[in-house]
Design an enzyme around this catalytic site. Structure first.
Site, mmCIF file in Angstrom:
data_model
loop_
_atom_site.group_PDB
_atom_site.id
_atom_site.type_symbol
_atom_site.label_atom_id
_atom_site.label_comp_id
_atom_site.label_asym_id
_atom_site.label_seq_id
_atom_site.Cartn_x
_atom_site.Cartn_y
_atom_site.Cartn_z
ATOM 1 C CD GLU A 89 -1.534 -0.665 3.518
ATOM 2 O OE1 GLU A 89 -2.057 -1.781 3.552
ATOM 3 O OE2 GLU A 89 -1.823 0.252 4.296
ATOM 4 C CB CYS A 102 3.274 7.260 3.262
ATOM 5 S SG CYS A 102 3.809 6.005 4.436
ATOM 6 C CB CYS A 109 7.477 -5.742 8.446
ATOM 7 S SG CYS A 109 8.801 -4.940 9.373
ATOM 8 C CB CYS A 113 6.575 -3.114 16.054
ATOM 9 S SG CYS A 113 8.248 -2.616 15.601
ATOM 10 C CB CYS A 116 3.343 -2.482 13.485
ATOM 11 S SG CYS A 116 3.468 -2.075 11.745
ATOM 12 C CB CYS A 330 1.031 1.001 9.975
ATOM 13 S SG CYS A 330 1.271 2.651 10.558
HETATM 14 N N1 SAH Z 1 9.752 0.045 9.729
HETATM 15 C C1 SAH Z 1 9.901 1.462 9.786
HETATM 16 C C2 SAH Z 1 8.953 2.237 8.905
HETATM 17 C C3 SAH Z 1 7.521 1.780 8.802
HETATM 18 S S1 SAH Z 1 6.414 2.088 10.118
HETATM 19 C C4 SAH Z 1 9.837 1.941 11.221
HETATM 20 O O1 SAH Z 1 9.626 1.120 12.098
HETATM 21 O O2 SAH Z 1 10.042 3.105 11.464
HETATM 22 C C5 SAH Z 1 6.124 3.823 10.164
HETATM 23 C C6 SAH Z 1 5.827 4.334 11.557
HETATM 24 O O3 SAH Z 1 4.501 3.952 11.988
HETATM 25 C C7 SAH Z 1 6.767 3.792 12.618
HETATM 26 O O4 SAH Z 1 7.118 4.803 13.500
HETATM 27 C C8 SAH Z 1 5.907 2.747 13.304
HETATM 28 O O5 SAH Z 1 6.394 2.428 14.568
HETATM 29 C C9 SAH Z 1 4.565 3.448 13.308
HETATM 30 N N2 SAH Z 1 3.407 2.598 13.572
HETATM 31 C C10 SAH Z 1 3.207 1.317 13.236
HETATM 32 N N3 SAH Z 1 2.017 0.885 13.660
HETATM 33 C C11 SAH Z 1 1.420 1.927 14.284
HETATM 34 C C12 SAH Z 1 0.179 2.119 14.937
HETATM 35 N N4 SAH Z 1 -0.695 1.135 15.046
HETATM 36 N N5 SAH Z 1 -0.079 3.343 15.450
HETATM 37 C C13 SAH Z 1 0.811 4.359 15.350
HETATM 38 N N6 SAH Z 1 1.992 4.235 14.746
HETATM 39 C C14 SAH Z 1 2.319 3.036 14.223
#
Ligand code: SAH
Length: 342
Positions: A89, A102, A109, A113, A116, A330
């Protein structure tokens, strides 16, 4: 192999082997970077060459399978089908300073986390340089809006796909292509320390965003498995080295999770740890993901956290959430599409 992953000199090599004059490389590069869907659109090329290239190097543009437009703020979310059937996406956001996309850097991935949606099915594969470029090109073509800014914050961990991401940056930055300045690009990482050092050595003028999300190892270990490999002090030391090498202020992302990382003590601990490191904080109220028990912080907790950081001399903005009505965060759209049995 896809010609759109090649730099202009590499493209020239291939054309030379086909006994083509040198100026063809520039012509073809320019067409490819306009987002053409086929060689027949390259009207200044001889027909024979167009046919040869179409046979040997198909363009394979991604196909739009979902397009959701926010009624509130004009944010558009695209779900693309790639040539092998995988989906990623892209989100188009309209900010006052310019249209921003974006983009995703991987299919899925492997960073795990806890909050996410992108990581729930693990890593399927990494994206090729042209597949990242295509997200920018075809968002521009589809929307009719000129794209001036890029954030690498979609699905995937950009530094886990380092070489392809570096090549993508070179391509999208090239004057005969999209010519997007490095200063208009942000790369976000969960904190792969050796790769941050490698990036620092390239001395690019892009903005490095680090997904910190916690003031200490106890909290970060719980929500980000990568912290076990690269604990917070090592990560912040890499950020300091990065700043020294590039003179670019680090932008920290901090997803605010209710009762997990949003207390006043957490904000004060962050201030202590960040001492001397020029930083900016983006506070993002957690986007709720169906599969996760984690909840967003209250508005009051976010405001209090912001105030404590600012009072301590660290600038902090609360990120405006765009596209809240269209799963625009995300990996949620891809996830939904998969759950519908695709
Ligand atoms: N892998 C990279 C980039 C992709 S995620 C990274 O970790 O930075 C982009 C951003 O969205 C990151 O800061 C991630 O931690 C955040 N993110 C992911 N899921 C989220 C959620 N449910 N709510 C808020 N931020 C989120």
């Amino acid at each position: 192999m896809n010609l759109k992953s090649l730099t202009q000199p590499e493209l020239a090599q291939i054309l030379k082997q086909r006994n083509q004059p040198a100026f063809r490389a520039k012509q073809i590069f320019t067409w490819l970077h306009k987002g053409v869907r086929g060689y027949d659109e390259m009207t200044n090329l001889p027909k024979g060459l167009r046919e040869e290239l179409a046979k040997d190097y198909p363009i394979c543009p991604p196909e739009v399978i979902r397009r959701q437009e926010s009624q509130r703020d004009g944010t558009v979310k695209y779900l693309w089908k790639l040539s092998d059937g995988n989906c990623v996406e892209t989100v188009l956001m309209r900010y006052h300073y310019g249209n921003t996309v974006c983009i995703s850097t991987e299919v899925g991935c492997r960073m795990g986390c806890a909050f996410c949606a992108s990581t729930l099915g693990g890593l399927v594969r990494r994206l090729e340089p042209f597949e990242m470029l295509d997200q920018v090109l075809f968002t521009q073509v589809d929307s009719g809006l000129p794209i001036s800014h890029i954030v690498l914050m979609g699905i995937g961990e950009p530094l886990d796909n380092f070489d392809n991401v570096m090549r993508f940056l070179e391509l999208v930055n090239s004057p005969e292509g999209m010519n997007i300045s490095m200063r208009h690009i942000s790369l976000s990482t969960c904190g792969l320390v050796p790769k941050i050092d490698e990036l620092a050595r390239r001395k690019l003028q892009l903005t490095l965003s680090v997904s910190l999300h916690a003031p200490n190892d106890a909290v970060r270990d719980r929500i980000m498995p990568v912290n076990k490999a690269y604990p917070i002090e090592e990560l912040l030391a890499a950020c300091r080295r990065y700043y020294q090498a590039t003179n670019r202020r680090i932008s920290f992302e901090y997803a605010m999770i209710r009762d997990a990382n949003d207390s006043q003590a957490d904000a004060k601990e962050l201030l202590r740890r960040l001492k001397g490191l020029p930083a900016h904080f983006n506070l993002i109220p957690l986007n709720h993901v169906e599969e996760s028990p984690l909840k967003p912080s209250t508005r009051a907790a976010v405001a209090a956290f912001q105030k404590t950081l600012e009072d301590g001399g660290v600038t902090a903005t609360v990120r405006r959430t765009l596209g809240g009505d269209i799963d625009a965060s995300c990996g949620q759209l891809r996830r939904k599409y998969q759950k519908e049995g695709n």
